[in-house]
Design an enzyme around this catalytic site. Structure first.
Site, PDB file in Angstrom:
ATOM      1  N   TYR A 157       1.343  -1.378  -0.148  1.00 25.73           N
ATOM      2  CA  TYR A 157       0.294   0.068  -0.201  1.00 25.73           C
ATOM      3  C   TYR A 157       0.732   1.130   0.167  1.00 25.73           C
ATOM      4  O   TYR A 157       2.133   1.405   0.280  1.00 25.73           O
ATOM      5  CB  TYR A 157      -0.840  -0.357   0.958  1.00 25.73           C
ATOM      6  CG  TYR A 157      -0.116   0.676   2.610  1.00 25.73           C
ATOM      7  CD1 TYR A 157      -0.450   1.133   2.885  1.00 25.73           C
ATOM      8  CD2 TYR A 157       0.932  -0.800   3.462  1.00 25.73           C
ATOM      9  CE1 TYR A 157       0.372   1.925   3.834  1.00 25.73           C
ATOM     10  CE2 TYR A 157       0.430  -0.629   4.452  1.00 25.73           C
ATOM     11  CZ  TYR A 157       1.217   0.445   5.210  1.00 25.73           C
ATOM     12  OH  TYR A 157       1.625   0.693   6.041  1.00 25.73           O
ATOM     13  N   CYS A 158       0.381   2.155  -0.771  1.00 29.02           N
ATOM     14  CA  CYS A 158       1.425   3.450  -0.275  1.00 29.02           C
ATOM     15  C   CYS A 158       0.075   4.550  -0.124  1.00 29.02           C
ATOM     16  O   CYS A 158      -1.292   4.274   0.024  1.00 29.02           O
ATOM     17  CB  CYS A 158       2.151   3.989  -1.241  1.00 29.02           C
ATOM     18  SG  CYS A 158       0.810   3.134  -2.875  1.00 29.02           S
ATOM     19  N   THR A 159       0.078   6.024  -0.725  1.00 26.65           N
ATOM     20  CA  THR A 159      -0.824   7.052  -0.158  1.00 26.65           C
ATOM     21  C   THR A 159      -1.803   6.956  -1.242  1.00 26.65           C
ATOM     22  O   THR A 159      -3.024   6.744  -0.837  1.00 26.65           O
ATOM     23  CB  THR A 159      -0.020   8.612  -0.574  1.00 26.65           C
ATOM     24  OG1 THR A 159       1.117   8.301   0.600  1.00 26.65           O
ATOM     25  CG2 THR A 159      -1.124   9.431  -0.040  1.00 26.65           C
TER      26      THR A 159
END
Length: 343
Positions: free
Chosen positions: A198-200
């Site tokens: 996951y990331c922003t």
């Protein structure tokens, strides 16, 4: 035809204050083949400047990465314009949870070699062979599976203030630093574990998932829309929230609160705090975490040296900065030895 900003950030801030109009903060990205990024860049600037759109947008041969602030009254026209571009029609817009009148103060559309600095040679692997996109509900089920390894693809200063419970949070300064570290740490689990990332907003995972599949990982997943979309789905669907703390964002807000948990500490006094600031000394501009008490005592500076500098006349400060490179310090993101309680 105007193709660049003519107002300073301060002038723009004053205008926004006077207008007092509601604005929406949002982001989106799309990988696509753009033959003439410069021409496309100019097309975007002209159209968005007319709509009073502000933000930071990167355009490259490989696509577009945009973080924007749009007047609420112009959102319909903005969406119509986006949908009129064939490779952006229906693109997911990650609309922020918290909106701020001054999240962006200028419209900056820049042509870059890549829309994310990943350090990868895209000709060496199939960038379209991406991992499986999962929504918040599927994501929650995956990370509860003991055969899942959950990895935060963001940098240390982002995960420091908020992350998913049980996630591996690499202690890195840049996205490109994390790619090889993660592969090395998980090299024995390429076939028997689910690699969930996951990331922003999803853009870093988009490229990383293809890269890791190329490197032999069999079961690769990525959180669709990143933390921004996850928080929205959790609220709308009444799902269990597995994220704790704040989501770091790349605008003047510097963070969106997802839960009330404060998991970081002030880098100067050690008290619980998750508010990022930039050092008030323009020759430093270091990003670090500072509580209200320290901000008042230090005048939003990272050190006594910087505090002394900002007391000087502005012209004197400019003389001190002249010829001295500060980029390394600016982008250390809390790594300064001046900070006693840095992570």
């Amino acid at each position: 035809m105007q193709l660049y900003n003519t107002l300073s950030a301060k002038e723009r801030a004053d205008l926004l204050e006077q207008a007092g109009e509601d604005r929406l903060t949002l982001s989106f990205y799309q990988y696509a083949k753009i033959g003439n990024p410069e021409l496309f860049r100019n097309h975007l600037f002209v159209a968005w400047d007319e709509l009073n759109v502000l933000g930071r947008i990167y355009v490259a041969h490989e696509g577009i990465n945009a973080q924007l602030s749009v007047p609420a009254k112009n959102f319909g026209k903005f969406k119509e314009f986006i949908d009129g571009i064939y490779f952006l029609k229906g693109v997911r817009l990650n609309i922020a949870i918290e909106h701020d009148l001054k999240s962006f103060l200028k419209l900056k559309v820049k042509v870059r070699p890549k829309i994310v600095a990943d350090g990868l040679n895209d000709d060496t692997f199939d960038v379209t062979n991406k991992g499986v996109h999962v929504d918040a509900e599927h994501f929650n089920k995956l990370i509860e599976d003991p055969n899942t390894v959950l990895v935060d693809m963001r940098n240390h200063y982002e995960s420091e203030i908020g992350h998913f419970q049980g996630a591996i949070t690499p202690d890195v300064d840049t996205f490109r630093d994390s790619l090889d570290i993660i592969e090395e740490d998980l090299k024995d689990h390429k076939e028997d574990k689910n690699l969930v990332m996951y990331c922003t907003g999803g853009i870093r995972c988009e490229k990383a998932s293809a890269y890791y599949k190329h490197k032999g990982f069999k079961n690769v997943y990525q959180l669709e829309g990143g933390i921004i979309e996850y928080a929205r789905q959790v609220e709308n669907k009444g799902l269990d929230n597995k994220f704790i703390g704040k989501n770091f964002v790349f605008d003047h807000r510097r963070g969106e609160r997802i839960t009330e948990d404060v998991i970081a500490n002030c880098h100067q006094c050690g008290n619980p705090c998750d508010t990022h600031v930039n050092c008030a000394n323009e020759a430093c501009h270091l990003l670090f975490i500072q509580c209200e008490a320290c901000s008042k005592a230090m005048e939003t500076c990272c050190s006594t040296q910087c505090k002394e500098v900002i007391q000087l006349p502005y012209e004197e400060q400019k003389k001190l900065r002249r010829g001295i490179p500060n980029s390394n310090k600016i982008f250390k993101k809390g790594r300064s030895e001046k900070l006693k309680f840095k992570k």
